[in-house]
Design an enzyme around this catalytic site. Structure first.
Site, PDB file in Angstrom:
ATOM      1  N   PHE A 129      29.197 100.385 -91.838  1.00 11.77           N
ATOM      2  CA  PHE A 129      29.470  99.009 -91.924  1.00 11.77           C
ATOM      3  C   PHE A 129      28.749  98.240 -91.041  1.00 11.77           C
ATOM      4  O   PHE A 129      28.859  98.331 -89.669  1.00 11.77           O
ATOM      5  CB  PHE A 129      30.885  98.757 -91.865  1.00 11.77           C
ATOM      6  N   ASP A 214      24.313 100.004 -83.488  1.00 10.66           N
ATOM      7  CA  ASP A 214      25.159  99.016 -83.956  1.00 10.66           C
ATOM      8  C   ASP A 214      26.491  99.313 -83.037  1.00 10.66           C
ATOM      9  O   ASP A 214      27.182 100.207 -83.318  1.00 10.66           O
ATOM     10  CB  ASP A 214      25.552  99.154 -85.220  1.00 10.66           C
ATOM     11  N   LYS A 243      31.833  91.159 -81.601  1.00 11.33           N
ATOM     12  CA  LYS A 243      33.406  91.084 -81.327  1.00 11.33           C
ATOM     13  C   LYS A 243      33.606  90.892 -79.975  1.00 11.33           C
ATOM     14  O   LYS A 243      34.021  89.746 -79.162  1.00 11.33           O
ATOM     15  CB  LYS A 243      33.620  92.361 -81.786  1.00 11.33           C
TER      16      LYS A 243
HETATM   17  N1  PLP Z   1      28.846  96.061 -87.286  1.00 10.47           N
HETATM   18  C1  PLP Z   1      29.976  96.755 -87.043  1.00 10.47           C
HETATM   19  C2  PLP Z   1      29.906  98.109 -86.556  1.00 10.47           C
HETATM   20  C3  PLP Z   1      31.210  96.145 -87.523  1.00 10.47           C
HETATM   21  O1  PLP Z   1      32.237  96.730 -87.397  1.00 10.47           O
HETATM   22  C4  PLP Z   1      31.170  94.804 -87.963  1.00 10.47           C
HETATM   23  C5  PLP Z   1      32.414  93.968 -88.332  1.00 10.47           C
HETATM   24  O2  PLP Z   1      33.504  94.672 -88.387  1.00 10.47           O
HETATM   25  C6  PLP Z   1      29.945  94.247 -88.198  1.00 10.47           C
HETATM   26  C7  PLP Z   1      28.832  95.000 -87.831  1.00 10.47           C
HETATM   27  C8  PLP Z   1      29.773  92.805 -88.715  1.00 10.47           C
HETATM   28  O3  PLP Z   1      30.218  91.773 -87.761  1.00 10.47           O
HETATM   29  P1  PLP Z   1      30.863  90.420 -88.158  1.00 10.47           P
HETATM   30  O4  PLP Z   1      32.028  90.549 -89.005  1.00 10.47           O
HETATM   31  O5  PLP Z   1      31.118  89.622 -87.022  1.00 10.47           O
HETATM   32  O6  PLP Z   1      29.741  89.812 -88.889  1.00 10.47           O
END
Ligand code: PLP
Length: 393
Positions: A129, A214, A243
């Site tokens: 994700f 990520d 986050k």
């Molecule tokens: N990458 C990871 C591992 C995430 O958990 C998330 C969101 O849950 C994102 C990217 C995307 O972040 P955002 O919702 O702030 O765009």
């Protein structure tokens, strides 16, 4: 009639209007222990005095100026991140998906300016994700995210997670990088094995590829080190964070080495809001606390305590199959639908988040104490004891 809020979320009946520490309250005074933290965002909990004071002071001074002007605020946060990490340079965004976008563009430009535009693809992993932009959904094989958006660009090749031989076999002349979550969050709280991450680093070095981590969910102290990769003994070339770094103010960032960012010259990227003074005050407030070694040591100790209490508790309830994760990014694997159980938990005054593979995610504020741990485990146990598995599940 369509609701005024575009109906893309299945919202629960929890509607908080106030937060205090590790608790949320609704307009009727109902109270929840918040082990969701806005999905790993509120690392300092709600209404943390230091966070509030720094934001208040910034609101009274300057909230926003354009990136057309100099930004001492961004420079000071970037300097801190550079000192604390592998990185030499930082681009600030407003979300995790935008940090991923910058990471992907940085990788593309790296190869482009070196005369290798054919290396435009990035290897990613099953159940990943990376956010909800078209780039981010193109980077996963999760059907529920991609549904209705084909054709998506062929910029990614999705491989089985934690399978190094699949990566070796997939390397061809079109591959310019590898992007991975050290711990898959939405994908079910699955930590990569050390051999996998180390192997990815070695393959990148051997084949001239960039390693993109990520750490949007697992970064910023969540696992007990400032970034999760520190516990794997590797560093990336590029890292996306978000986050926790903003503690609740929308902030993300793409961190990179000088070499990896060699293609990111004037005009290659931008953002109206990215890194505005209010966002930077939030980052400073978070780093003031979370980057302290003593704070991180406490996170590790609390995490070990929570994990061991969960491991003891699950033995009494056959709906739980195990505990997984790292630090305060923990998952309870269930033998039944975790989404239904997460809504049942809300009736017991506990907020958690469901993840793939029937996992209940526990992502408490990093400031939890022993009492919150005890209360969480008691609530989980009570909820498991009176849980009736829904017939449809
Ligand atoms: N990458 C990871 C591992 C995430 O958990 C998330 C969101 O849950 C994102 C990217 C995307 O972040 P955002 O919702 O702030 O765009």
């Amino acid at each position: 009639m369509i609701p005024v809020l575009m109906p893309v979320y299945a919202r629960s009946d929890v509607a908080p209007v106030r937060g205090e520490g590790c608790y949320l309250f609704d307009a009727d005074g109902r109270k929840w222990l918040d082990f969701a933290s806005g999905i790993a965002v509120n690392c300092l909990g709600h209404g943390h005095p230091h966070f509030t004071e720094r934001l208040k002071a910034q609101v009274e001074t300057l909230i926003h100026v354009s990136n057309l002007y100099g930004s001492p605020q961004q420079e000071s946060v970037a300097r801190r991140l550079v000192e604390l990490t592998f990185a030499d340079t930082v681009f600030f965004t407003n979300s995790g998906a935008e940090a991923i976008e910058c990471a992907v563009k940085t990788c593309r430009r790296f190869h482009f300016v070196a005369g290798r535009p054919e290396k435009y693809r990035i290897l990613t992993f099953s159940n990943a994700f990376h956010g909800r932009t078209l780039t981010a959904i193109a980077a996963t094989d999760q059907a529920k995210l991609r549904d209705g958006f084909d054709p998506l660009p062929d910029w990614f090749r999705v491989l089985p997670f934690d399978d190094l031989s699949a990566v070796e076999a997939a390397l061809d002349g079109s591959i310019g990088g590898i992007m991975v979550e050290p711990i898959q969050g939405e994908g079910g709280v699955r930590p990569a094995s050390p051999a996998f991450l180390k192997g990815l680093r070695q393959l990148c070095d051997a084949h001239g590829l960039l390693l993109i981590l990520d750490e949007v969910q697992c970064g910023v102290g969540r696992t007990g080190t400032l970034f999760a990769h520190e516990q794997y003994g590797i560093t990336p070339d590029i890292m996306a964070i978000a986050k926790g770094i903003g503690g609740g103010v929308p902030v993300g960032a793409c961190l990179a080495t000088e070499r990896a960012a060699s293609g990111m010259g004037v005009g290659t990227h931008g953002s109206t809001y990215g890194g505005n003074p209010l966002a930077m005050a939030a980052c400073h407030a978070v780093l003031d606390i979370v980057a302290e070694p003593a704070f991180l040591a406490t996170v590790k100790a609390r995490a070990a305590r929570l994990r061991s209490e969960l491991e003891q508790m699950i033995g009494n309830h056959p709906i739980f199959a195990g505990v997984r994760g790292m630090g305060l990014m923990l998952g309870l694997k269930m033998t039944t639908d975790s989404r239904a159980f997460v809504s049942h938990l809300r009736t017991h005054g506990l907020l958690a988040v469901a993840a793939a593979e029937n996992v209940v995610r526990l992502l408490p504020p990093l400031i939890i104490d022993e009492n919150h741990i005890r209360e969480c485990v008691e609530k989980l146990s009570a909820a498991a004891a009176d849980y009736r598995v829904p017939e449809a599940a």
